[in-house]
Scaffold this motif. Structure first.
Motif, PDB file in Angstrom:
ATOM      1  N   SER A  16     -23.666 -15.100   2.432  1.00  0.00           N
ATOM      2  CA  SER A  16     -22.846 -14.744   3.595  1.00  0.00           C
ATOM      3  C   SER A  16     -22.651 -15.927   4.531  1.00  0.00           C
ATOM      4  CB  SER A  16     -23.490 -13.583   4.353  1.00  0.00           C
ATOM      5  OG  SER A  16     -24.788 -13.923   4.800  1.00  0.00           O
ATOM      6  N   ILE A  17     -23.581 -16.888   4.503  1.00  0.00           N
ATOM      7  CA  ILE A  17     -23.441 -18.084   5.332  1.00  0.00           C
ATOM      8  C   ILE A  17     -22.125 -18.788   5.030  1.00  0.00           C
ATOM      9  CG2 ILE A  17     -24.353 -20.421   5.654  1.00  0.00           C
ATOM     10  CD1 ILE A  17     -27.152 -19.247   5.293  1.00  0.00           C
ATOM     11  N   PHE A  18     -21.780 -18.852   3.753  1.00  0.00           N
ATOM     12  CA  PHE A  18     -20.606 -19.613   3.351  1.00  0.00           C
ATOM     13  C   PHE A  18     -19.316 -18.835   3.584  1.00  0.00           C
ATOM     14  CE2 PHE A  18     -24.244 -21.489   1.320  1.00  0.00           C
ATOM     15  CZ  PHE A  18     -24.037 -22.838   1.580  1.00  0.00           C
ATOM     16  N   PHE A  19     -19.408 -17.525   3.666  1.00  0.00           N
ATOM     17  CA  PHE A  19     -18.248 -16.751   4.105  1.00  0.00           C
ATOM     18  C   PHE A  19     -17.936 -17.047   5.569  1.00  0.00           C
ATOM     19  CE2 PHE A  19     -19.500 -13.870   0.519  1.00  0.00           C
ATOM     20  CZ  PHE A  19     -18.324 -13.986  -0.207  1.00  0.00           C
ATOM     21  N   VAL A  20     -18.993 -17.171   6.372  1.00  0.00           N
ATOM     22  CA  VAL A  20     -18.806 -17.535   7.781  1.00  0.00           C
ATOM     23  C   VAL A  20     -18.185 -18.921   7.891  1.00  0.00           C
ATOM     24  CG1 VAL A  20     -19.987 -18.028   9.956  1.00  0.00           C
ATOM     25  CG2 VAL A  20     -20.700 -16.075   8.565  1.00  0.00           C
ATOM     26  N   SER A  21     -18.718 -19.869   7.118  1.00  0.00           N
ATOM     27  CA  SER A  21     -18.189 -21.236   7.141  1.00  0.00           C
ATOM     28  C   SER A  21     -16.713 -21.254   6.767  1.00  0.00           C
ATOM     29  CB  SER A  21     -18.994 -22.117   6.177  1.00  0.00           C
ATOM     30  OG  SER A  21     -18.565 -23.453   6.235  1.00  0.00           O
TER      31      SER A  21
ATOM     32  N   SER B  80     -13.995 -24.711  -0.498  1.00  0.00           N
ATOM     33  CA  SER B  80     -15.278 -25.077  -1.117  1.00  0.00           C
ATOM     34  C   SER B  80     -16.378 -24.096  -0.731  1.00  0.00           C
ATOM     35  CB  SER B  80     -15.672 -26.501  -0.696  1.00  0.00           C
ATOM     36  OG  SER B  80     -14.698 -27.437  -1.112  1.00  0.00           O
ATOM     37  N   ALA B  81     -16.388 -23.694   0.548  1.00  0.00           N
ATOM     38  CA  ALA B  81     -17.393 -22.721   0.996  1.00  0.00           C
ATOM     39  C   ALA B  81     -17.212 -21.379   0.291  1.00  0.00           C
ATOM     40  CB  ALA B  81     -17.295 -22.541   2.512  1.00  0.00           C
ATOM     41  N   LEU B  82     -15.973 -20.940   0.147  1.00  0.00           N
ATOM     42  CA  LEU B  82     -15.717 -19.684  -0.566  1.00  0.00           C
ATOM     43  C   LEU B  82     -16.175 -19.767  -2.019  1.00  0.00           C
ATOM     44  CD1 LEU B  82     -12.197 -18.488   0.640  1.00  0.00           C
ATOM     45  CD2 LEU B  82     -14.383 -17.309   0.934  1.00  0.00           C
ATOM     46  N   ALA B  83     -15.917 -20.899  -2.656  1.00  0.00           N
ATOM     47  CA  ALA B  83     -16.332 -21.068  -4.044  1.00  0.00           C
ATOM     48  C   ALA B  83     -17.853 -20.989  -4.180  1.00  0.00           C
ATOM     49  CB  ALA B  83     -15.819 -22.409  -4.578  1.00  0.00           C
ATOM     50  N   LEU B  84     -18.559 -21.596  -3.249  1.00  0.00           N
ATOM     51  CA  LEU B  84     -20.028 -21.533  -3.280  1.00  0.00           C
ATOM     52  C   LEU B  84     -20.521 -20.102  -3.121  1.00  0.00           C
ATOM     53  CD1 LEU B  84     -20.994 -24.639  -1.109  1.00  0.00           C
ATOM     54  CD2 LEU B  84     -21.385 -24.357  -3.549  1.00  0.00           C
ATOM     55  N   ALA B  85     -19.865 -19.359  -2.239  1.00  0.00           N
ATOM     56  CA  ALA B  85     -20.298 -17.990  -1.982  1.00  0.00           C
ATOM     57  C   ALA B  85     -19.995 -17.057  -3.146  1.00  0.00           C
ATOM     58  CB  ALA B  85     -19.627 -17.464  -0.707  1.00  0.00           C
ATOM     59  N   LEU B  86     -18.864 -17.261  -3.810  1.00  0.00           N
ATOM     60  CA  LEU B  86     -18.424 -16.327  -4.850  1.00  0.00           C
ATOM     61  C   LEU B  86     -18.938 -16.681  -6.236  1.00  0.00           C
ATOM     62  CD1 LEU B  86     -14.711 -15.859  -3.691  1.00  0.00           C
ATOM     63  CD2 LEU B  86     -16.601 -14.228  -3.421  1.00  0.00           C
ATOM     64  N   TRP B  87     -19.010 -17.972  -6.553  1.00  0.00           N
ATOM     65  CA  TRP B  87     -19.391 -18.373  -7.907  1.00  0.00           C
ATOM     66  C   TRP B  87     -20.409 -19.518  -7.864  1.00  0.00           C
ATOM     67  CZ3 TRP B  87     -14.000 -18.439  -6.594  1.00  0.00           C
ATOM     68  CH2 TRP B  87     -13.319 -17.294  -6.968  1.00  0.00           C
ATOM     69  N   PRO B  88     -21.651 -19.242  -7.526  1.00  0.00           N
ATOM     70  CA  PRO B  88     -22.659 -20.309  -7.438  1.00  0.00           C
ATOM     71  C   PRO B  88     -23.187 -20.736  -8.818  1.00  0.00           C
ATOM     72  CG  PRO B  88     -23.648 -18.215  -6.852  1.00  0.00           C
ATOM     73  CD  PRO B  88     -22.191 -17.931  -7.086  1.00  0.00           C
ATOM     74  N   ILE B  89     -22.252 -21.166  -9.686  1.00  0.00           N
ATOM     75  CA  ILE B  89     -22.611 -21.683 -10.999  1.00  0.00           C
ATOM     76  C   ILE B  89     -22.304 -23.173 -11.032  1.00  0.00           C
ATOM     77  CG2 ILE B  89     -22.298 -19.478 -12.179  1.00  0.00           C
ATOM     78  CD1 ILE B  89     -19.516 -20.411 -13.009  1.00  0.00           C
TER      79      ILE B  89
END
Length: 420
Positions: free
Chosen positions: A173-178, A96-105
């Motif tokens: 980048s926050i969500f990549f860390v998460s 879920s965190a990766l999805a937020l970071a890559l595609w915030p639609i």
């Protein structure tokens, strides 16, 4: 209900490897979940989302978390491998965190937040269940205090790291860390030995040692347990009062301090976590020596005093000092919630379902809080709003004082649920 040491002493003590693995789970899981707090709204605002859309996806995520409480508890009671559920839930949070970071639609964010919300009914309760399965009922209070310390330390550490990363890089980048924190978390899960987790104890049935299915109380018997209902009502009122406190204070600070409010709000979040990290093990020890009820009343009373003080000042240094009381409430409730549920369901095989039961009440209270008290503040001003919160908090204290008994091991008044 009377508890004896015999059932907890049948198995050997868990290995130090398992206990340190549980420390790591608490640390890294809290760090992962930190990214799904205020940082989600910040990311979406930076992506030029409207307030309506941000509010919509956050509300749907909260609703998913609320609806997952009872099914999550049922699943935990039925599943022998709580470690597997923790690992699976952590992977879902990471994706879920990766999805937020890559595609915030909108479609992706909505799906990601719903999935992350659904893990709320499993991850926290699973850690409590693993703790109970590892150390048994009589040592649970101190173990929960240690859990809280490592969770708060993880939240503090990762919050600081994420703040620095977002400042120098980007909010994404926050969500990549998460997402990346899932790797050390899975290592910590692997360190907890499955043979150390007593299945019967982890479900509130410490006397069951056979591979056969657990004898369990009827599901509806939870709703007939007077003390459990009273405790659920206390948590409902507590979250109803507590959930809107910081958002409303943040709004007032934003109006008065502009962009400088972000630093103040960060301090208001961090200070209670420091208190929780420092005091939770001590609270666990006191829960054994003093009993549960005095600490529960202290935690509820701290919220009442905090709301009254918020009603009379908006001075940032004073607010930061007042937030120490939030740490008092947080450390008390963080330890006592699962502990009191374990007290009230010992011998039933329904510990995790009961966690979902009281979690649902708490979630409903939190969901109603911001809407109700936001309306009060909007129509009558912040002072009246915080006085209304103080009234709700005082009602919580009164309910606990008048109706909530001591549930600790030496008490004979608690109502056990009969197994069938």
């Amino acid at each position: 209900m009377a508890l004896t040491a015999a059932s907890d002493a049948i198995d050997l003590s868990p290995s130090s490897t398992s206990l340190s693995g549980l420390d790591g789970i608490n640390f890294f899981l809290a760090g992962m979940q930190t990214g799904f707090g205020p940082f989600v709204a910040v990311l979406l605002a930076d992506e030029k989302w409207t307030r309506q859309n941000i509010g919509f996806v956050l509300s749907v995520s909260g609703l998913a978390g609320l609806l997952s409480q009872l099914p999550g508890g049922e699943l935990l009671d039925a599943t022998r491998s709580k470690r597997f559920l923790v690992a699976l839930g952590a992977i879902v949070v990471s994706v879920s965190a990766l999805a937020l970071a890559l595609w915030p639609i909108l479609p992706v964010v909505l799906t990601a937040l719903v999935l992350q919300g659904l893990t709320g009914g499993v991850l926290g309760p699973a850690i409590a269940a693993i703790s109970l399965g590892l150390v048994g009922h009589l040592a649970l209070a101190e173990r929960l205090g240690r859990n809280q310390r490592f969770a708060s330390a993880g939240a503090l550490t990762v919050t600081g790291l994420m703040g620095a990363i977002s400042y120098f890089l980007s909010y994404r980048s926050i969500f990549f860390v998460s997402a990346a924190l899932v790797l050390p978390l899975l290592v910590a899960v692997a360190r907890v030995r499955s043979v150390d987790i007593h299945f019967g104890r982890s479900c509130g049935q410490p006397d069951h040692h056979a591979p056969t299915p657990l004898p369990r109380a009827e599901r509806l018997s939870l709703s007939k347990n007077y003390n459990l209902l009273t405790f659920a009502g206390c948590l409902f009122l507590f979250q109803f009062a507590n959930a809107s406190m910081l958002p409303l204070a943040g709004e007032q600070l934003a109006y008065r301090n502009g962009t400088g409010a972000s630093f103040i709000i960060s301090a208001l979040i961090i200070v209670p976590q420091i208190v929780v990290a420092l005091s939770s093990p001590w609270v666990g020890q006191l829960a054994q020596s003093w009993g549960r009820r005095p600490l529960l009343l202290i935690g509820f009373s701290a919220l009442t005093v905090r709301a009254l003080l918020f009603a009379v000042t908006i001075d940032p240094p004073l607010l930061i000092c007042i937030q120490l009381l939030d740490g008092v409430s947080g450390s008390a409730l963080g330890v006592l919630t699962a502990l009191i549920v374990a007290d009230l369901t010992n011998g039933t095989g329904r510990f995790n379902l009961a966690q979902g039961f009281v979690g649902t009440f708490a979630g409903i209270g939190a969901s109603l809080s911001t809407t109700f008290f936001g309306f009060v503040v909007g129509n009558f001003g912040s002072a009246i709003g915080f006085l209304s919160i103080a009234t709700a908090a005082l009602t919580t204290v009164s309910l606990a004082w008048l109706l909530m008994p001591e549930t600790g091991p030496s008490n004979e008044k608690s109502e056990p649920l009969r197994s069938t």
